[in-house]
Design a protein around this motif. Sequence first.
Motif, mmCIF file in Angstrom:
data_model
loop_
_atom_site.group_PDB
_atom_site.id
_atom_site.type_symbol
_atom_site.label_atom_id
_atom_site.label_comp_id
_atom_site.label_asym_id
_atom_site.label_seq_id
_atom_site.Cartn_x
_atom_site.Cartn_y
_atom_site.Cartn_z
ATOM 1 N N UNK A 60 0.823 -1.215 0.000
ATOM 2 C CA UNK A 60 0.000 0.000 0.000
ATOM 3 C C UNK A 60 0.856 1.263 0.000
ATOM 4 N N UNK A 61 2.001 1.208 -0.660
ATOM 5 C CA UNK A 61 2.847 2.382 -0.779
ATOM 6 C C UNK A 61 2.371 3.245 -1.946
ATOM 7 N N UNK A 62 2.461 4.539 -1.783
ATOM 8 C CA UNK A 62 2.073 5.485 -2.823
ATOM 9 C C UNK A 62 3.316 5.857 -3.628
ATOM 10 N N UNK A 63 3.296 5.580 -4.921
ATOM 11 C CA UNK A 63 4.417 5.917 -5.802
ATOM 12 C C UNK A 63 4.168 7.319 -6.364
ATOM 13 N N UNK A 64 4.937 8.294 -5.892
ATOM 14 C CA UNK A 64 4.777 9.674 -6.337
ATOM 15 C C UNK A 64 5.592 9.957 -7.603
ATOM 16 N N UNK A 65 6.759 9.350 -7.698
ATOM 17 C CA UNK A 65 7.601 9.491 -8.875
ATOM 18 C C UNK A 65 8.325 8.178 -9.107
ATOM 19 N N UNK A 66 8.685 7.915 -10.356
ATOM 20 C CA UNK A 66 9.468 6.727 -10.673
ATOM 21 C C UNK A 66 10.211 6.951 -11.976
ATOM 22 N N UNK A 67 11.398 6.366 -12.056
ATOM 23 C CA UNK A 67 12.212 6.421 -13.269
ATOM 24 C C UNK A 67 12.674 5.001 -13.569
#
Length: 448
Positions: A60-67
Amino acid sequence: MPKDSWAYFDPEYENLSIRINPPRVSVDNSTFSDCTLIKVDSMNKPGILLEVVQILSDLDLIINKAYISSDGGWFMDVFHVTDQRGKKITDRNTINHIEKALGPKSHNIDGAKTSPDKQVGVHSIGDHTAIELIGRDRPGLLSEISAVLANLHFNVVAAEVWTHNRRIACVVYVNDNNTSRAVDDPTRLSVMEEQLKNILRGCEDDEQVARTSFSMGFTHVDRRLHQMLFSDRDYEGSGAAPAVDYPTLYKPQITVERCDDKGYSMVTVRCKDRAKLMFDIVCTLTDMQYVVFHATISSDGPYALQEYYIRHMDGCVLDTEGEKQRVIKCIEAAIQRRVSEGVSLEVCAKDRVGLLSEVTRVLRENGLSVTRAGVSTVGEQAVNVFYVSDPSGNPVDKKTIEALSREIGHTMMVNVKKSPGAQAKENEVSGLAKTFFFFGNLFERFKA
């Protein structure tokens, strides 16, 4: 320029490569003040991005940014994540789980890893029988399914139910009422399968209208639901099915463009941000046999922007307008399946056979349609979440909720709140958020 594709790898050689170059995982809480940085470096292999995103989503982690970069033999990705409250991940047990789940000891070459409580299992393994159901949705259908299982003395231990474009897909875990073990009697299983198939089929004789089967293999539940609805071609709609009533600003905007200089097709998704959005999109691209070579993910307030640079597994880009439109439709369907326009009911009560049947019966009798549901059991406690609307798909009014509370009683606790998908209709459901009722005469009436 020759088109790239996945080459054949000898399994023993690939295992050797992984042992020589094991995955490296770091969880960094010092670089940024407002998020946790998770970095994963690993040997590249098909499905690895979905594997990583799936693990983060299960926490249940919120991914705010990813590359993301996986062009060539090495996979490198960086995730900016927070918990559900928007805080950094500081719990040592959670950090240890991330490092273990994504690290070298957990590497599984035969397929994506899944959390034990998120698996669809073979019906003869463990204490549960897993059933897959798919068919045409209608008001009260979940209540009818639950009643069949209760009448046959099957206890529902867990379930996930999704609806989209008037289709319903369910994965239901049951066990025997008397033994609390998986059911291995072929006669009982056959009777259950036939009765559920008849319920799903309704008045229609077409065998393709509905399907009932027992799960085989181990697949992540959410991914399996995506696969079931994708195979059912729910993205094409039924003609009469209403589209999700998105506010104009939140309606998904999906484009597919060709990057000739790089040899990719670029898929751009702009929509309202929500939990597990990246998982749903990557899951769908993977099941459509597309490989993500690069990706950038960002969110700004309520909005999300996601870009994926993809090729088909055979190395081809999307050349035809028909291929592009199919990808657009499938991604939009993947986004919509988890969107719930309406009110959610979080039900907590002591578990017993027939509990799900009685709760869904009361919902049906009060004119409520279940658009999505999650059923789980922890020890003797049942925790069920129902996303409900009226038969027309509109939010439930306060009077209906009050009537529901009067009918059911005072021993089952239900938290009634506005679902994230109902933000645009705030005025219509004003006063429902964070309201608590104690439901209970249900148990007193049906114990006998």
